[in-house]
Design a protein around this motif. Structure first.
Motif, PDB file in Angstrom:
ATOM      1  N   SER A   2       0.844  -1.196   0.000  1.00  5.66           N
ATOM      2  CA  SER A   2       0.000   0.000   0.000  1.00  5.66           C
ATOM      3  C   SER A   2       0.878   1.244   0.000  1.00  5.66           C
ATOM      4  N   ILE A 232      -5.907  -4.028 -11.199  1.00  2.00           N
ATOM      5  CA  ILE A 232      -6.657  -3.843  -9.944  1.00  2.00           C
ATOM      6  C   ILE A 232      -8.141  -4.112 -10.195  1.00  2.00           C
ATOM      7  N   GLY A 236      -8.719  -6.999  -8.154  1.00  2.00           N
ATOM      8  CA  GLY A 236      -8.619  -6.201  -6.941  1.00  2.00           C
ATOM      9  C   GLY A 236      -9.718  -6.416  -5.925  1.00  2.00           C
ATOM     10  N   ASP A 301      -1.751  -0.979  -4.871  1.00  2.00           N
ATOM     11  CA  ASP A 301      -2.903  -1.879  -4.942  1.00  2.00           C
ATOM     12  C   ASP A 301      -4.216  -1.092  -5.020  1.00  2.00           C
TER      13      ASP A 301
END
Lengths: 302, 302
Positions: A2, A232, A236, A301
């Protein structure tokens, strides 16, 4: 990985700093008037304060810093650019466009307020960008200001971002091939990322001929960014992403992932990042932040 | 009295000429690209070519002509201003805003195309305005160009037209008094009419102190224009007006007519026109077109 858990402390600090500076600038620049326009300004504040990675302001200020631009001028230009980005998200989220309910982990503006307010708040942020850039407070030199306006207006309009959004609408009914998807994304996402780098260079009084390598860098990270976005969307987690995922497949749109497959798409993104970094070869440590941004783009992410 | 049946030949010729010049400029400046963005440009052309009185271009070019500005530069600035006006009409007509079906006697853009295209075409015309103004082809001097951008962005945004549109939305749920309705209209309609005059003066290198009388003129005709609009909405004929009428009363909005009554409103409009003309006392025959425009504003039926 992150954003804030990145091992890259230069990048982590820059991300934290730019987020705080952008929020503070919007807070100071958008006071709520004590009249019937209050709702409009509240909506503009809702959409601009406290959301997003601030990638475009980060890029613009990073390039400006390489050329010794005063931080305040760079932040004001970055606020103009981010305002265009935010307005486009507000309009993109409308029921007649992507019909999204979640943005940066909050209800989208038309749900938190109403559709009419969302249209007007988007339109107002659109103007706000050009109000800021044309203000002598951003930069005393009129030539620099008009160059900033020109770079942003061209990147934002029918020949840039809005043109890419139109292609994206058409994509739902068409079978786009890889060159067409690439062109779509170069316009839809790439144009504003290119403007970030261009505007930083304009503030730094870099002549157009001296911006070629920066444009190459921006083009490569722009595509890498979009491939990462497609990955993503494909794989994701909506909670992490702060927005709905899996929407492209649902809408029947071709993406880099649908055309290349996830593995080749990931490989392509990494290659683009290497290529972006290679454009910065003429620079020393002053371009380290841009190098970190390029890597961050494929490792994020959300 | 309709626009072209006016006994004022100076005005009639100017209205015919500006309509043709504006149409020709849009036709030349908005070629349709041979790719997936074609629909966007077709929508921009549908909304801009062949409609409207072109009152803002007329005002801008009339002021510019008073100060010897080259016609081509004035027309380009006028196209920028008209593009902001047209974008605002497109968004205002959307189902989530006024939900109008008719504009200049044609189906509104979201009906002729679709809502998403209407949002994007409006956004694209919004940028187009600033693309034109920042282009050196409009005017070689960067200071003049950035002044034009500043005047237009401030008139268009949350502190101008868009702020007025927000007040107009709130008006449906509130009981506005005369000063508030006046303020609303000064923003919603007056800001862009003011920009027309201001931009003509900027092109003519008139210093801000020398623009005071022109601003007074613009303020007075702006209010007169809105009162005339309210009278057309109150008494008018939808076929002549080219748009729906009787909408304000239906929406429960206070207008100059609902607050003053039709007779006093008509009297007020005439008084404002006299006052507007008196602001031009320092000018000779070169301001005759502006005098004619002021009278036309209350005598038109659409």
């Amino acid at each position: 990985m992150s954003a804030l858990a990145t091992g890259d402390s230069l990048l982590a600090e820059a991300l934290t700093a730019i987020a705080a500076e952008v929020d503070a600038a919007y807070d100071a620049m958008l006071p709520v008037p004590d009249d019937a326009r209050a709702r409009l300004f509240e909506a503009m504040r809702y959409a601009t304060i406290g959301g997003g990675k601030r990638l475009r302001p980060l890029l613009l200020t990073a390039v400006a810093a390489m050329y010794g631009v005063e931080r305040e001028a760079a932040i004001r230009a970055a606020i103009a650019l981010e305002s265009i980005h935010v307005y486009s998200l507000i309009h993109d989220d409308l029921p007649c466009m992507d019909d999204d309910a979640l943005r940066h982990g909050k209800p989208t503006l038309h749900l938190a307020f109403d559709e009419a307010t969302a249209v007007l708040a988007g339109d107002s942020l659109h103007d706000f960008a050009f109000e800021i850039l044309s203000d002598p407070a951003t930069c005393a030199d009129p030539f620099t200001r008009i160059e900033l306006v020109r770079a942003l207006a061209c990147a934002s309009g029918a020949h840039g971002m809005a043109g890419g959004q139109m292609m994206d609408l058409v994509a739902e009914e068409s079978e786009f091939d890889l060159p067409t998807v690439t062109r779509l994304q170069q316009l839809k996402t790439g144009a504003l990322l290119g403007a970030a780098v261009e505007m930083g260079a304009i503030l730094g009084h870099v002549q157009p001929a001296g911006r070629t390598h920066l444009r190459g860098y921006a083009r490569d990270i722009g595509l890498a960014f979009q491939i990462a976005d497609d990955l993503i969307d494909h794989e994701g987690d909506a909670t992490l992403a702060g927005k709905a995922v899996g929407k492209d497949a649902e809408a029947g749109k071709e993406t880099f992932v649908s055309l290349l497959g996830a593995d080749r798409a990931r490989e392509q993104a990494r290659m683009l990042v290497d290529q972006a970094v290679s454009h910065l070869a003429q620079h020393g440590a002053e371009a380290d932040l841009l190098r970190s941004v390029a890597r961050f783009i494929v490792e994020r992410d959300r």
